[in-house]
Design a protein around this motif. Structure first.
Motif, short mmCIF file in Angstrom:
data_model
loop_
_atom_site.label_atom_id
_atom_site.label_comp_id
_atom_site.label_asym_id
_atom_site.label_seq_id
_atom_site.Cartn_x
_atom_site.Cartn_y
_atom_site.Cartn_z
N HIS A 402 34.52 54.24 38.97
CA HIS A 402 35.57 54.15 40.18
C HIS A 402 35.99 53.47 39.62
O HIS A 402 35.78 51.58 39.13
N LEU A 403 37.15 54.00 39.42
CA LEU A 403 38.32 53.96 38.48
C LEU A 403 39.38 52.90 39.09
O LEU A 403 40.03 53.52 39.84
N GLY A 404 39.79 51.74 39.00
CA GLY A 404 41.59 51.30 39.25
C GLY A 404 42.71 51.31 38.62
O GLY A 404 42.69 51.11 37.08
N ALA A 405 42.98 51.26 38.68
CA ALA A 405 44.43 51.19 38.37
C ALA A 405 45.69 49.10 38.99
O ALA A 405 44.98 49.56 39.60
N GLY A 411 48.07 42.52 44.02
CA GLY A 411 47.25 42.73 44.69
C GLY A 411 46.00 43.21 44.33
O GLY A 411 45.48 43.25 42.85
N PRO A 412 44.80 43.58 44.89
CA PRO A 412 43.08 44.26 44.03
C PRO A 412 43.93 45.79 43.63
O PRO A 412 45.12 46.28 44.14
N PRO A 413 42.39 45.46 42.40
CA PRO A 413 42.86 47.43 41.79
C PRO A 413 42.56 48.24 43.10
O PRO A 413 42.18 48.21 43.93
N VAL A 414 43.89 49.31 42.39
CA VAL A 414 43.97 50.34 43.44
C VAL A 414 42.91 51.41 42.76
O VAL A 414 43.53 52.10 41.97
N ALA A 491 45.63 45.80 31.92
CA ALA A 491 45.62 47.82 32.90
C ALA A 491 46.68 47.76 32.96
O ALA A 491 47.68 47.30 33.55
N ASP A 492 46.16 49.21 32.52
CA ASP A 492 47.97 49.84 33.29
C ASP A 492 47.93 49.68 34.95
O ASP A 492 46.68 49.60 35.91
#
Length: 511
Positions: A402-405, A411-414, A491-492
């Motif tokens: 599961h990948l997040g930006a 806030g937390p990664p999206v 991270a991006d």
């Protein structure tokens, strides 16, 4: 200052998505700070990284601390910082028990809310939205200094707590006086993706086009006979790279700060896999896998700071001191020459090219348009949020990621997608072994983890999708590699992911 005030501010910041509201809450707290030591501690706590770094107490030790909480708040920030100092210094026989006793006493003095805050702080799970950009704005507001001055001091000092202490205790003049210091790493200048090579060359001319190597970023400082080497995250690796130290010690200068890349090469001069290069950064003994340096910038030479000089001047200094180790490049090319350089870089096994404005200063820590990267495929650096247990041949391994930006407002990664493609047997075995160690929740189907691992993803593009919170989804995403040289803050962002949507402004996520 009572720890409870910091805890309350953390909760207020976590409760809003408004950047202005976050900054206002943080600035209100910082205005109450009485001295530089307290400022360093408060800022460290609120960005989720104790001033002492790793204190030597593992995740299990911290989560198993369950003394009855104090009835009312009395614990101070200064007391917490002092205990963490003592824990980090504990060493030798009996140190494990000493750390446990110190932390037990600390938690026994904390209220239930303070215990939860400390637990999350010490396990790396304190993510209430006070990231560096938000905190810098708050420091500037609290100290009544220009944000750009605070940002520059931070980039040159490499320490947000130190920048806050200087701003709050000593004011604008002291903040503006922060300079590049030999032996203290500068936060690296970063690049933005280019829409295309022709557009990058047209926008940045006069420019230089240089190979984008599949290596690891390094920053090298020399002061007389002393040489120190740092990674892109400012971690010192001098002891692990003696060949780089020896090379820089032999350059014709008294002092120098060089920015560049290093990588391991095969016998025919092609780059070895990135993981092999990174393996050297943790080495403690001599190895036959030698690293080759390729420098592309010079920030200081023989007593003269060059960070504010245009790249053209910095490259003149680089040619003077390390011409034989300059990254392959073409100065002031036309489009045909730039295209030829890109073709050569790809043929040599590298990622693509960098296009850089010869007029731009070194904007430490900034991801702006003065440096643009051109690759034949889209890639993103994303945060691993979870992994699903595999099926079929992958039964028993953690597979689908599961990948997040990154949320640019803290806030937390999206979440933007999932993928199991590109995972080699070696990577499957590695993540099956490593991810449970940072797990926050487990089920029979999925293991959720702390968002701290960065993975480089290759993709064909991005599409609008209601499936994920960011409103976008990755198209044909596949894993290229994990990036141990990057932190989650590198991270991006979700804005950068959205900028890849068809018809989107390609610069909207990067400026």
């Amino acid at each position: 200052m009572l720890l409870a005030e910091t805890v309350d501010t953390s909760a207020a910041v976590a409760a809003t998505r408004s950047r202005l509201a976050k900054v206002a809450s943080l600035a209100a707290l910082l205005r109450q700070v009485a001295d530089a030591t307290t400022a360093r501690a408060v800022v460290s706590f609120l960005v989720g990284q104790p001033r002492q770094g790793r204190i030597g107490a593992g995740w299990r030790t911290v989560v198993e601390l369950t003394p009855p909480p104090a009835a009312s708040p009395a614990l101070t920030v200064e007391e917490v910082d002092g205990v963490l100092d003592a824990v980090s210094r504990a060493a030798g026989k009996g140190s494990v028990q000493l750390r446990a006793d110190l932390l037990t006493g600390l938690f026994a003095s904390a209220t239930a809310a303070e215990q939860e805050f400390l637990r999350r702080l010490l396990t790396g799970e304190l993510r209430q939205g006070a990231l560096e950009g938000v905190m810098l704005d708050a420091v500037a507001a609290a100290a009544a200094v220009p944000v750009d001055t605070a940002r520059r001091a931070f980039m040159l000092s490499g320490s947000l707590p130190d920048t806050a202490a200087t701003a709050l205790s000593d004011g604008l003049d002291a903040l503006a006086a922060v300079r590049l210091e030999l032996g203290r790493p500068v936060r690296p200048m970063l690049a933005s993706p280019a829409e295309s090579l022709p557009e990058a060359v047209a926008e940045l001319t006069p420019c230089v086009v240089e190979y984008k190597l599949d290596g690891a970023r390094i920053q090298v400082h020399r002061d007389g006979d002393a040489v120190r080497v740092f990674t892109r995250t400012l971690r010192e690796i001098t002891a692990s790279v003696p060949e780089l130290v020896e090379l820089v010690a032999g350059l014709p200068c008294r002092s120098v700060v060089l920015d560049g890349e290093t990588l391991a090469l095969t016998d025919d001069g092609r780059p070895r896999p990135f993981q092999e290069t990174m393996s050297r950064f943790g080495a403690t003994t001599a190895t036959e896998l030698l690293l080759s340096p390729y420098f592309f910038d010079c920030l200081h030479l023989d007593g003269v700071d060059l960070i504010d000089a245009p790249l053209a001047d910095r490259l003149t200094a680089l040619r003077r001191v390390a011409a034989g180790y300059r990254i392959p490049s073409t100065d002031s090319p036309d489009l045909a020459a730039a295209t030829a350089t890109l073709t050569e870089a790809i043929a040599a096994g590298h990622e693509g090219v960098m296009v850089k404005s010869l007029a731009a200063p070194y904007a430490a820590g900034r991801r702006g348009s003065a440096w643009q990267k051109v690759k034949p495929v889209h890639t993103l650096d994303l945060v691993v949020l979870a992994a699903e247990w595999g099926h079929g041949r992958r039964t028993g391994t953690l597979s689908n990621l599961h990948l997040g930006a990154r949320d640019p407002d803290g806030g937390p990664p999206v979440m933007v997608g999932k993928t199991f493609k590109g995972l080699t047997d070696e990577l499957l075995a590695w993540q099956t072994r490593e991810l449970p160690a940072i797990a926050t929740e487990r089920t029979d189907w999925v293991v959720h983890v702390r968002p701290e691992l960065v993975v480089e993803i290759e993709l064909d593009g991005v599409q609008v999708s209601p499936r994920y919170p960011g409103g976008v989804a990755l198209r044909f995403a596949r894993v290229l590699r994990y990036r141990p040289d990057k932190e989650a803050a590198d991270a991006d962002t979700i804005d950068q992911v959205r900028a890849l949507l068809p018809g989107a402004d390609p610069n909207s996520g990067y400026r």
